[in-house]
Enzyme design. Sequence first.
Site, PDB file in Angstrom:
ATOM      1  CB  CYS A   1      -7.768  -3.268  26.113  1.00  0.00           C
ATOM      2  SG  CYS A   1      -7.309  -2.402  27.614  1.00  0.00           S
ATOM      3  CG  HIS A   2      -4.019   0.067  26.434  1.00  0.00           C
ATOM      4  ND1 HIS A   2      -4.901  -0.269  27.436  1.00  0.00           N
ATOM      5  CD2 HIS A   2      -3.619   1.336  26.694  1.00  0.00           C
ATOM      6  CE1 HIS A   2      -5.025   0.750  28.271  1.00  0.00           C
ATOM      7  NE2 HIS A   2      -4.260   1.740  27.849  1.00  0.00           N
TER       8      HIS A   2
END
Length: 167
Positions: A95-96
């Site tokens: 994800c991030h």
Amino acid sequence: MEQVELTEPWEAVEEAGGLPGLISTQSGRVQAYDHLDKGDSFTADSTVNVASPSDFDALVLPGGVANPDYLRTQPEAVAFVRAFFDTGKPVAAICHAPWVLIEAGVVSGRTLTSWPSLRTDLANAGATWTDIEVQVCDAGPNRLITSRKPDDLKAFCQALLSGLPRR
């Protein structure tokens, strides 16, 4: 952190016979989230200024927006992540979480995937971004495994486990 991005890899490592540990910037409890809603909290086993990559076979960086955004501003956390690359151990980020990898200066020349909004950040840091479920990059001193989002966790966990030593 995004709770499922912590718990699913954790359970996969345990099911494979491994012993996961939760490392934080501070001792005590760590708050997880289900998107924007508070999830469970988890007790950190150690902190980044005490733990050593030599204590682990790999590093998993869960995402969510707040966790990696905070970690990339913490020099001790960035150094801890960088140390895994320096020792050649596998690193997995979802994800991030690649924001922390950018801050650690370890993405140039590598191919990664992530949450789509990191595409330009990764490209500006010298990485090649791809929009696939899981990207395994062996172009550097260690294996780098990345995925885009919670829907990719099955493939992410399989790639993680394939790169770990058998016990």
